[in-house]
Motif scaffolding. Structure first.
Motif, short mmCIF file in Angstrom:
data_model
loop_
_atom_site.label_atom_id
_atom_site.label_comp_id
_atom_site.label_asym_id
_atom_site.label_seq_id
_atom_site.Cartn_x
_atom_site.Cartn_y
_atom_site.Cartn_z
N VAL A 1 0.67 -1.34 0.01
CA VAL A 1 0.07 0.06 -0.01
C VAL A 1 0.92 1.12 0.01
N LEU A 2 2.12 1.23 0.74
CA LEU A 2 2.81 2.43 1.02
C LEU A 2 3.40 2.70 -0.36
N ARG A 3 3.82 1.75 -1.36
CA ARG A 3 4.41 2.00 -2.43
C ARG A 3 3.46 2.47 -3.55
N LEU A 4 2.31 2.16 -3.22
CA LEU A 4 1.05 2.71 -4.38
C LEU A 4 0.76 4.30 -3.87
N VAL A 5 0.87 4.47 -2.54
CA VAL A 5 0.86 5.77 -1.91
C VAL A 5 1.99 6.72 -2.51
N ALA A 6 3.23 6.10 -2.53
CA ALA A 6 4.21 6.76 -2.84
C ALA A 6 4.16 7.17 -4.42
N ALA A 7 3.40 6.40 -5.18
CA ALA A 7 3.37 6.58 -6.76
C ALA A 7 1.75 7.47 -7.05
N GLY A 8 1.33 7.88 -5.83
CA GLY A 8 0.45 8.96 -6.07
C GLY A 8 -1.16 8.37 -6.26
N ARG A 9 -1.17 7.09 -5.85
CA ARG A 9 -2.65 6.43 -6.14
C ARG A 9 -3.22 6.97 -4.85
N THR A 10 -4.57 6.98 -5.28
CA THR A 10 -5.93 7.27 -4.42
C THR A 10 -6.24 5.99 -3.74
N ASN A 11 -7.07 6.11 -2.65
CA ASN A 11 -7.49 4.83 -1.91
C ASN A 11 -8.31 3.68 -2.98
N ARG A 12 -8.97 4.42 -3.83
CA ARG A 12 -9.99 3.83 -4.68
C ARG A 12 -9.16 3.15 -5.98
N GLN A 13 -7.95 3.79 -6.06
CA GLN A 13 -6.92 3.14 -7.09
C GLN A 13 -6.32 1.85 -6.68
N ILE A 14 -5.83 2.14 -5.09
CA ILE A 14 -5.11 1.22 -4.40
C ILE A 14 -5.81 0.11 -4.15
N ALA A 15 -7.23 -0.02 -4.18
CA ALA A 15 -8.35 -0.74 -3.65
C ALA A 15 -8.38 -1.75 -5.16
N GLU A 16 -8.40 -1.12 -6.35
CA GLU A 16 -8.60 -1.54 -7.52
C GLU A 16 -7.41 -2.27 -7.66
N GLU A 17 -6.02 -2.22 -7.53
CA GLU A 17 -4.83 -2.66 -7.73
C GLU A 17 -4.59 -3.68 -7.08
N LEU A 18 -5.05 -3.60 -5.65
CA LEU A 18 -4.77 -4.69 -4.79
C LEU A 18 -5.85 -5.71 -4.61
N PHE A 19 -6.98 -5.43 -5.36
CA PHE A 19 -8.17 -6.49 -4.97
C PHE A 19 -8.62 -6.49 -3.67
N ILE A 20 -8.79 -5.03 -2.96
CA ILE A 20 -9.30 -5.07 -1.59
C ILE A 20 -10.35 -3.94 -1.85
N SER A 21 -11.19 -3.82 -0.81
CA SER A 21 -12.23 -2.62 -0.83
C SER A 21 -11.64 -1.39 -0.49
#
Length: 1024
Positions: A960-980
Motif C-alpha cells: 500500500v505504501l508503494r502505491l501511496v508513494a506513486a500517487g494513487r488514491t484509496n480507490r486506485q489502491i483498492a482496485e490494484e490490490l483487489f481490496i475494498s
C-alpha cells in the motif's frame, strides 16, 4: 464660473519644509515596494498643512502616483459620516474607474455605504459586526486598487472628523497589510484639547510601528522673508519683515494676511487681535460680498453654488460679482470639483461665523433648510439627510428638526455610521418634548426604528414612541462600541417601563403584554452589554427576560429570548435545559416567521445535539444551516456556522474533516468583513492543525486570531492557543506571557468552560514547567471544583491527562506527597465519569488511566500497548509519539526482552518530536535511549535488506505504501490490490500512524528516503 482670478496672498514660491518633503518622498518610495505607509501631519491652524499636502500631491502625481484627496466636512458643529473617505474613493473612481470597479466586484452593495455611485446599499438587519465588515471591505478595496500602482490617499482636517471616520481610519491603519499605498492625514494640533475626541485615536496610532507623525513648525525669519517676497513679487523691506515676523510669530497664514494688509497700506494701523486680522479683509469687501461671505460661513465648510444662490437671494449677476470680489480678496475659493465655494482658510470662516448674531445664525440655517427642502438636488444625495437635519436643528425649530434628525439617523444606520446614528438619536430624544404632539403623531416606527420589537401593535399604524428611540439608540451604541452609553440608555428605558408603565414623555401607556415584550427586549440588550463590558455573565438579565415571557404566546421577542438563553447555556452550562431551550426557540421562530432567529437557534441546537452524543444528527443539522444561510443570504448566521461546525468536528476528533471547512470559512468571513467571526475561525483552525501535527501552521493561525480579532474573546482564544503550542515546544516563558495575555482579554466576569478549562490546562503546564508543582495542583483543584458540564469533555480530557501526567512525573518529589491521595482519588473519579463518546476521547481516557497507574508504579507494557493501539487509529501524531515513548519506557522497565521494539518506538517518537519542534519530548526520548544504550540513529543496512521491516510494516502495508508513494488514491489502491476502498483507507491510516507522519505526502517522502520506493520511478508525490 468666475473665470481666472488672482489670489495675491498665496506665495507662488513654496517656502521651507525640505525635511518634511523628504520624509514624504521616502514614504512614497517605500510604498512603491508594496509596503503601505501612513503619515500624520500635525500643526497649528494656518501653519501650512494643506500647502504641504498640495506640493507633495503634485510631485507624487508627476512620478506616476494616483492621488485621491478627501476632507472632513463640517456643517455647523456636525461632521458628515465618512466624508473624507467618500470623497477620496470618488476621486479614485474618477481616476481609475475600471480598476476600482474590479476591486469592488461582488461587494458593491456593501461598499455603496461609502460610495453610493457603486449601487444600492444592501438592505437587511444590522448586526454588531456591520461596521467592522464595512471597514474590512474598504481596507481590502484599497489594497487591491494599490496592488499595481502607487496610490496616495490624503485626508484633511481630522479635527473635524466624525466618529465613524475616526473608527475607519484606525481600522485601516491597523490592518493594511500590502499595497503601494500612502495614507496622509492632517489635523490641527492646537485644537486637540484634553477632551477632544481625536486625542484617543492619536494615542492609539502613536503605538503603531507603521505610523509616523510630522509636526509642522512655524517659519523662521528667513523663511518668512522668502514667503513675503513671493507674495509681493519683490524683495521686502527688512523692517517690514521684522514687523510681520514679530506679529505673525512665523505662522504662514498670518504672514499672508499681514503681507497683503501691508501691500494695501493697512498694516500699520492693524491691531494684534487675531479676530481683527482675520476679519479686516472681509470688512473691506462691498456689502453684497460681505453678505455672501456670511451666508457661506454658516452653510458649512463648503457650499454648492446652487444652494448658495437659493439662500443668498441675490440676482445671479449680483451674486457672481459678490463672489468675484470675495475670491479676488483671497477670502473664498472655488471647491476642487468646481461646483461650489469654500473659505480659503478655515480660520477666516470661523471668525466670520463667530461674528454672526445668534438670531442671524438661526435665520440663515432656516433659509438653508427651506432651500434644501424645496429642492433636494441642491446637495449630493449621500449628504442630504444629514445636512437638512443639521440646518433645522441649528434653526431651533423642533417641529421641523425632529423628523429631519430621525431621517438622518436612518441614513446613518444604512451607512453603518452607528456613532453618528447614536448622536442623532440622542438629539431626537432631546427634541422630543419640544416637538408638538401632532408632529410626533405622524412619525412611525417602521420608518424610524429598525429594531422596533413587535409588541402587539401595528408599526405601520402606531405612532413612534420615546422608547422606540431609546431602543434604536441602545443598539446603535452597542454597534459603534459606545457600550457604556448604550447601557445607560437601556437602564433608563427599563426604569421608564417599570415606574411609569411606558408613560414616557409624550406617549400613552401601552398594553401590558406589549410592555412585557418590550421590557424583555431591553433585558436582552442589557445582557449583551453587561457581557461585553465585562460586568457579569449576562445570565441574570436573560433570566429576567425569560420570566417576562413566561405564559405569553409565541412572538419574535419570545423566540429571541429563547435563542439567547440556549446560546448562553451552550457556552456556560450545556445540558438538557439548554437543548430544550434551543428546541423551543426553533419552534417559536418558525411559528412567527423569524427566519434568522430560527437558523441561529438551529445552529445552537445542532451543537448541543453533538454534545449530547447524537453526533451525526447534530452535524447534519449544522451542515444544513450553513447551506440554508448561504442560499438565503444570511452572512451573519453563515459566519457563525463556519465557526461552530468545525469546532464540533474537532470535538469528536475529526480534525482532517474540519480543516477544509475552516479554510472555506476564512475566505467567507474575510469576503464579508466578519472580523470577529474570522478570528474565531482562525482560532479553531489552529486547534485542528495542532491535532494533525502541523504546528507551524497552527501557530500562524493562532497569531492571526490575535491580530484579526476586533473583540477581546477571540483574541484571548488566540493567546491561549499560542500558549499551548509554546508549552508543547518547551518555551515556558512564552507560554506564561501568552497565558497572561489571554487572561487579560477574557477578564474574570464571564467565565465559560471553553475558556477556563483550556486556561487551567495551560496554567497547570506553565506551573509544572516553572517547578511550581503545588500551583499546578491548585489549578487542577479549581477546575475539578467547578466541574465539567456535559459537552465540555473535549476541553476536560487534555486537562485531566495533563494533570495525571504531572502527578506521575512528580511521584518521587517529596513536596508532592502531601495531599496526593486525595488528588488521585478526585482525578480517578473524574477520569471515570467524564464523557467519552468518540474514539479520540476514549483514547485519552485510556491514556489518563495509564498515567494514574504510573503514579503508583503499576503501569505495564500491556496497558500502554492498548493506549498506543488506540492512538494509532487516530490522526494525532504528537499524542501518538508521546504514548509510544511511554510504551518504550514500560518495555525497558519490564526487562530487556523487547529492546528491539522499544528502540523502534523511541526512533518513531523522536522523529515526530524533532519534526514538530517538541523539545521536551525529544529530550526525554533521547535521555531514555541514552540510559538504555539504544541507538536512535538507524544502522546502515545492506542494500538487499527490506526497509519495510524497520518501519514495522506488514507485507500488505508495504504494498500500500508503494502505491501511496506513486500517487494513487484509496480507490486506485483498492482496485490494484483487489481490496475494498475502506480496507485501503484503514491500511493507509495504520501506515501514517506507524511512520508517525500526518499525511500521505510525508509518508511517500519517508518511503523514498529509506529506499522502499526507487527514486527513478518518477512517480508524483500527492500530498494528502
Amino acid at each position: 464660473m468666475l473665470g481666472a482670478v488672482e489670489t495675491r496672498s498665496v506665495s507662488p514660491v513654496f517656502v521651507g519644509r525640505d525635511d518634511e518633503l523628504e520624509m514624504l518622498d521616502q514614504a512614497l518610495a517605500r510604498a512603491g515596494t508594496g509596503e503601505p505607509q501612513t503619515l500624520l501631519i500635525a500643526g497649528e491652524a494656518g501653519v501650512g498643512k494643506t500647502r504641504l499636502v498640495e506640493e507633495f500631491a503634485g510631485a507624487a502625481g508627476r512620478r506616476g502616483a494616483v492621488v485621491a484627496l478627501g476632507g472632513c466636512v463640517e456643517i455647523g458643529a456636525d461632521g458628515l459620516p465618512f466624508a473624507p473617505f467618500s470623497a477620496a474613493l470618488r476621486a479614485l473612481r474618477r481616476e481609475l474607474p475600471g480598476e476600482l470597479a474590479a476591486a469592488a466586484a461582488g461587494q458593491e452593495e456593501e461598499l455603496a455605504r461609502l460610495l453610493p455611485e457603486l449601487g444600492q446599499a444592501r438592505a437587511g438587519r444590522h448586526d454588531e459586526e456591520g461596521m467592522a465588515r464595512l471597514f474590512e471591505l474598504t481596507a481590502r478595496l484599497l489594497e487591491r486598487v494599490a496592488a499595481d500602482r502607487t496610490v496616495v490617499v490624503a485626508l484633511e482636517d481630522l479635527h473635524w472628523a466624525d466618529a465613524s471616520t475616526r473608527h475607519l481610519l484606525a481600522y485601516l491603519l491597523r490592518t493594511l497589510r500590502t499595497g503601494r499605498l500612502v495614507v496622509l492625514a492632517t489635523y490641527r494640533s492646537d485644537d486637540i484639547h484634553r477632551r477632544h475626541p481625536l486625542r484617543p485615536l492619536l494615542a492609539e496610532l502613536d503605538r503603531l510601528r507603521t505610523v509616523r507623525r510630522l509636526e509642522l513648525r512655524r517659519f523662521t525669519r528667513d523663511e518668512v522673508a522668502r514667503q513675503i517676497a513671493g507674495i509681493l513679487a519683490a524683495e521686502p523691506d527688512p523692517d517690514q519683515v521684522d514687523d510681520i515676523f514679530r506679529r505673525s510669530d512665523g505662522n504662514a497664514f498670518f504672514v499672508e494676511e499681514l503681507a497683503v494688509a501691508a501691500a494695501e497700506g493697512g498694516c500699520a494701523g492693524l491691531t494684534d487681535s487675531l479676530r481683527d486680522l482675520l476679519l479686516v479683509r472681509v470688512e473691506g469687501l462691498p456689502e453684497p460680498a460681505q453678505r455672501v461671505v456670511r451666508v457661506v460661513a454658516e452653510g458649512g465648510s463648503r457650499v454648492e453654488y446652487r444652494l448658495l444662490a437659493a439662500v443668498a437671494r441675490l440676482a445671479e449677476d449680483d451674486l457672481i460679482e459678490a463672489l468675484r470680489a470675495a475670491v479676488n480678496a483671497g477670502i473664498l475659493t472655488p471647491t476642487p470639483d468646481g461646483d461650489g465655494y469654500r473659505f480659503r482658510h478655515a480660520l477666516v470662516r470661523e471668525a466670520v461665523a463667530d461674528d454672526l448674531l445668534p438670531g442671524e445664525r438661526s435665520r440663515l440655517n432656516r433659509r438653508y433648510a427651506e432651500a434644501l427642502e424645496a429642492d433636494p438636488t441642491l446637495v449630493p444625495a449621500d449628504e442630504r439627510a444629514t445636512r437638512l437635519a443639521s440646518y433645522w436643528y441649528h434653526a431651533h425649530d423642533p417641529a421641523k428638526a425632529l423628523p429631519a434628525v430621525l431621517d438622518a439617523s436612518v441614513e446613518a444606520r444604512a451607512r453603518h455610521a452607528y456613532s453618528e446614528q447614536l448622536r442623532l438619536l440622542e438629539r431626537a430624544m432631546e427634541l422630543w418634548d419640544a416637538a408638538p404632539q401632532e408632529v410626533r403623531a405622524t412619525l412611525r416606527p417602521v420608518d424610524h426604528a429598525e429594531v422596533y420589537p413587535p409588541c402587539g401593535r401595528d408599526p405601520q399604524a402606531a405612532p413612534l414612541r420615546y422608547l422606540d428611540l431609546m431602543a434604536e439608540a441602545a443598539v446603535a451604541g452597542r454597534f459603534c462600541g459606545e457600550r457604556e452609553r448604550a447601557l445607560q440608555i437601556t437602564k433608563r428605558a427599563l426604569r421608564l417601563l417599570q415606574d411609569e408603565g411606558d408613560s414616557s414623555p409624550g406617549s400613552q401607556p401601552g398594553p401590558g403584554s406589549g410592555d412585557s415584550h418590550r421590557a424583555a427586549w431591553f433585558w436582552i440588550q442589557r445582557s449583551r452589554l453587561v457581557q461585553s463590558l465585562a460586568r457579569g455573565d449576562g445570565w441574570r438579565e436573560l433570566a429576567t427576560a425569560q420570566e417576562l415571557m413566561r405564559g405569553l404566546p409565541p412572538s419574535e421577542v419570545h423566540a429571541e429570548v429563547l435563542a439567547n438563553v440556549a446560546n448562553w447555556s451552550m457556552l456556560h452550562a450545556p445540558g438538557p435545559d439548554a437543548l430544550s431551550a434551543a428546541e423551543r426557540a426553533v419552534e417559536y421562530a418558525r411559528m412567527v416567521g423569524a427566519r434568522e432567529i430560527e437558523l441561529n437557534a438551529r445552529l445552537t441546537l445542532g451543537g448541543l445535539t453533538v454534545d449530547a452524543g447524537d453526533v451525526e444528527a447534530g452535524l447534519a443539522e449544522m451542515r444544513e444551516v450553513i447551506e440554508r444561510a448561504l442560499a438565503e443570504g444570511v452572512p451573519q448566521v453563515a459566519a457563525r456556522a463556519y465557526v461552530n461546525l468545525p469546532s464540533e468536528l474537532e470535538s469528536v476528533g475529526r480534525s482532517r474533516e474540519a480543516v477544509p471547512i475552516l479554510e472555506e470559512g476564512i475566505a467567507f468571513t474575510r469576503r464579508f468583513g466578519q472580523v470577529d467571526s474570522e478570528a474565531w475561525v482562525w482560532g479553531n483552525l489552529s486547534d485542528s492543525l495542532y491535532s494533525l501535527g502541523r504546528w507551524d501552521e497552527a501557530a500562524r493561525a493562532a497569531a492571526q486570531a490575535l491580530s484579526v480579532g476586533h473583540s477581546a474573546k477571540p483574541q484571548g482564544t488566540g493567546a491561549f492557543k499560542l500558549a499551548h503550542i509554546s508549552l508543547s515546544r518547551g518555551d515556558v516563558a512564552a507560554a506564561a506571557r501568552h497565558l497572561a495575555a489571554g487572561r487579560a482579554h477574557f477578564g474574570t466576569h464571564d467565565p465559560m468552560p471553553q475558556q477556563w478549562i483550556p486556561e487551567a490546562r495551560v496554567a497547570l503546564g506553565v506551573a509544572v514547567g516553572e517547578g511550581r508543582f503545588l500551583d499546578a495542583r491548585e489549578a487542577l483543584v479549581r477546575a475539578l471544583d467547578a466541574g465539567f458540564p456535559p459537552g465540555t469533555h473535549r476541553y476536560a480530557w487534555p486537562l485531566l491527562r495533563a494533570a495525571a501526567t504531572a502527578e506521575a512525573d512528580a511521584r518521587a518529589l517529596p513536596a508532592a506527597a502531601p495531599g496526593r491521595a486525595g488528588i488521585l482519588e478526585r482525578l480517578t473519579e473524574a477520569v471515570r465519569t467524564t464523557t467519552t463518546g468518540a474514539p479520540v476521547w476514549d483514547a485519552h481516557q485510556q491514556w489518563a488511566r495509564a498515567e494514574l497507574h504510573r503514579v503508583t508504579g503499576r503501569d505495564t507494557p500491556d496497558l500502554w500497548n492498548e493506549v498506543v493501539t488506540a492512538f494509532e487509529r487516530l490522526e494525532r501524531p504528537y499524542d501518538l509519539a508521546r504514548v509510544r515513548y511511554r510504551l518504550a519506557a514500560a518495555l525497558l522497565a519490564a526487562g530487556d526482552t523487547d529492546r528491539e521494539r522499544a528502540t523502534e518506538l523511541l526512533r518513531l517518537a523522536h522523529a515526530v518530536a524533532s519534526h514538530l519542534g517538541a523539545r521536551p519530548l525529544a529530550e526525554a526520548v533521547a535521555l531514555l535511549a541514552q540510559r538504555a544504550r539504544l541507538p536512535l540513529a538507524r544502522d546502515p543496512r545492506p542494500a538487499s535488506a527490506d526497509p519495510a521491516d524497520a518501519l514495522g510494516l506488514t507485507s500488505r502495508e508495504r504494498d500500500v505504501l508503494r502505491l501511496v508513494a506513486a500517487g494513487r488514491t484509496n480507490r486506485q489502491i483498492a482496485e490494484e490490490l483487489f481490496i475494498s476502498p475502506k480496507t485501503a483507507s484503514v491500511h493507509v491510516s495504520n501506515i501514517l500512524a506507524k511512520l508517525g507522519v500526518s499525511g500521505r505526502g510525508e509518508a511517500a517522502a519517508v518511503a523514498h528516503r529509506v529506499g522502499l520506493v526507487a527514486e527513478e520511478s518518477g512517480d508524483r508525490l500527492v500530498a494528502g
